[in-house]
Write a protein that holds these residues in place. Sequence first.
Motif, mmCIF file in Angstrom:
data_model
loop_
_atom_site.group_PDB
_atom_site.id
_atom_site.type_symbol
_atom_site.label_atom_id
_atom_site.label_comp_id
_atom_site.label_asym_id
_atom_site.label_seq_id
_atom_site.Cartn_x
_atom_site.Cartn_y
_atom_site.Cartn_z
ATOM 1 N N ALA A 1 25.029 41.538 6.608
ATOM 2 C CA ALA A 1 25.307 41.752 8.027
ATOM 3 C C ALA A 1 25.770 40.484 8.738
ATOM 4 O O ALA A 1 26.292 40.558 9.852
ATOM 5 C CB ALA A 1 24.049 42.297 8.724
ATOM 6 N N ARG A 2 25.619 39.331 8.101
ATOM 7 C CA ARG A 2 25.937 38.063 8.762
ATOM 8 C C ARG A 2 27.398 38.000 9.185
ATOM 9 O O ARG A 2 28.296 38.364 8.455
ATOM 10 C CB ARG A 2 25.632 36.891 7.830
ATOM 11 N N GLN A 3 27.588 37.532 10.396
ATOM 12 C CA GLN A 3 28.920 37.322 10.962
ATOM 13 C C GLN A 3 28.924 35.981 11.670
ATOM 14 O O GLN A 3 27.893 35.531 12.158
ATOM 15 C CB GLN A 3 29.247 38.404 11.998
ATOM 16 N N GLU B 1 19.498 36.950 12.179
ATOM 17 C CA GLU B 1 18.509 38.028 12.086
ATOM 18 C C GLU B 1 17.616 38.085 13.328
ATOM 19 O O GLU B 1 17.196 39.148 13.755
ATOM 20 C CB GLU B 1 17.639 37.845 10.838
ATOM 21 N N ALA B 2 17.378 36.918 13.936
ATOM 22 C CA ALA B 2 16.553 36.859 15.151
ATOM 23 C C ALA B 2 17.337 37.292 16.393
ATOM 24 O O ALA B 2 16.789 37.292 17.494
ATOM 25 C CB ALA B 2 15.999 35.444 15.333
ATOM 26 N N GLY B 3 18.618 37.635 16.213
ATOM 27 C CA GLY B 3 19.395 38.149 17.339
ATOM 28 C C GLY B 3 20.334 37.155 17.987
ATOM 29 O O GLY B 3 20.951 37.464 19.014
ATOM 30 N N TRP B 4 20.484 35.972 17.411
ATOM 31 C CA TRP B 4 21.350 34.944 17.993
ATOM 32 C C TRP B 4 22.711 34.944 17.321
ATOM 33 O O TRP B 4 22.807 35.170 16.118
ATOM 34 C CB TRP B 4 20.695 33.561 17.873
ATOM 35 N N GLY B 5 23.733 34.638 18.097
ATOM 36 C CA GLY B 5 25.069 34.455 17.543
ATOM 37 C C GLY B 5 25.195 33.026 17.043
ATOM 38 O O GLY B 5 24.776 32.086 17.721
ATOM 39 N N VAL B 6 25.759 32.855 15.860
ATOM 40 C CA VAL B 6 25.843 31.526 15.243
ATOM 41 C C VAL B 6 27.216 31.338 14.609
ATOM 42 O O VAL B 6 27.768 32.267 14.020
ATOM 43 C CB VAL B 6 24.774 31.343 14.133
ATOM 44 N N LYS C 1 24.343 36.856 21.536
ATOM 45 C CA LYS C 1 25.429 37.694 21.042
ATOM 46 C C LYS C 1 25.989 38.498 22.210
ATOM 47 O O LYS C 1 25.240 39.197 22.900
ATOM 48 C CB LYS C 1 24.921 38.643 19.956
ATOM 49 N N PRO C 2 27.299 38.403 22.442
ATOM 50 C CA PRO C 2 27.890 39.193 23.518
ATOM 51 C C PRO C 2 27.884 40.684 23.174
ATOM 52 O O PRO C 2 27.649 41.063 22.027
ATOM 53 C CB PRO C 2 29.315 38.655 23.638
ATOM 54 N N ASP C 3 28.167 41.507 24.165
ATOM 55 C CA ASP C 3 28.169 42.958 23.981
ATOM 56 C C ASP C 3 29.468 43.435 23.345
ATOM 57 O O ASP C 3 30.131 44.328 23.842
ATOM 58 C CB ASP C 3 27.972 43.672 25.326
ATOM 59 N N ARG C 4 29.837 42.792 22.262
ATOM 60 C CA ARG C 4 31.030 43.195 21.526
ATOM 61 C C ARG C 4 30.849 42.774 20.079
ATOM 62 O O ARG C 4 30.000 41.949 19.769
ATOM 63 C CB ARG C 4 32.293 42.573 22.110
ATOM 64 N N SER C 5 31.670 43.309 19.232
ATOM 65 C CA SER C 5 31.618 42.964 17.817
ATOM 66 C C SER C 5 32.232 41.587 17.609
ATOM 67 O O SER C 5 33.187 41.225 18.299
ATOM 68 C CB SER C 5 32.404 44.005 17.023
ATOM 69 N N PRO C 6 31.710 40.813 16.652
ATOM 70 C CA PRO C 6 32.317 39.509 16.376
ATOM 71 C C PRO C 6 33.636 39.641 15.631
ATOM 72 O O PRO C 6 34.347 38.673 15.439
ATOM 73 C CB PRO C 6 31.274 38.813 15.510
ATOM 74 N N GLY C 7 33.968 40.836 15.202
ATOM 75 C CA GLY C 7 35.156 41.050 14.390
ATOM 76 C C GLY C 7 34.734 41.555 13.025
ATOM 77 O O GLY C 7 33.554 41.653 12.718
ATOM 78 N N SER C 8 35.701 41.880 12.234
ATOM 79 C CA SER C 8 35.371 42.435 10.925
ATOM 80 C C SER C 8 35.437 41.356 9.859
ATOM 81 O O SER C 8 36.157 40.375 10.000
ATOM 82 C CB SER C 8 36.333 43.581 10.586
ATOM 83 N N ARG C 9 34.685 41.580 8.830
ATOM 84 C CA ARG C 9 34.700 40.702 7.654
ATOM 85 C C ARG C 9 34.990 41.568 6.460
ATOM 86 O O ARG C 9 34.409 42.631 6.301
ATOM 87 C CB ARG C 9 33.324 40.070 7.464
ATOM 88 N N ARG C 10 35.855 41.092 5.608
ATOM 89 C CA ARG C 10 36.161 41.883 4.417
ATOM 90 C C ARG C 10 35.040 41.712 3.397
ATOM 91 O O ARG C 10 34.396 40.668 3.323
ATOM 92 C CB ARG C 10 37.513 41.507 3.851
#
Length: 177
Positions: A9-11, A116-121, A155-164
């Motif tokens: 799930a990491r982004q 995992e703790a809910g932070w964007g990194v 983490k903003p209210d949007r997806s960080p983008g996709s990862r292949r």
Amino acid sequence: MTALEAVRARQSWSKVTPDAPTREELLPLIAAAGRVADHSALQPWRLIELRGEDRVRLGRAISVVRQERDPSTKPLRASLLIAVVASFRPSEKVPRWEQEAVASGVAHTLSLLLDEAGWGVMWRTGDYTRSPEVAALHGLGPDEALLGWLYVGGKPDRSPGSRREVDAAPLLTALPG
């Protein structure tokens, strides 16, 4: 969430909100990240917390290295930056490259735990990480190297983008011959 689920799930979050974990929230995550494989238990790493004016000072140091007039605004992209430092220890058994790998492992594990703790990194680097000006700002000793910074925020209210997905089959090979 299992470790496998957390890794899958990491982004990387290139844009984060101004929220950031407190020092008290960071400490147990750092303690857990410090459990990476570490030959001879040298702990050849340390982390430096940059908040507020520290980020402005970093921007000034980066602009000196890049010979730019205005301070870089890159360090202002997150409220918390965590500098990842390889602190090389004298050892006949553990070479410098392996000690740097431990510091990198701590950084990556910490990024997983923060995610995992809910932070964007996002782990950011640049040619200026190894410059004397940026090293001096971070108070690095002669046996230390800055590997980059973890930019941490909400983490903003949007997806960080996709990862292949990674196709592991061609990356896992048998020993030739």
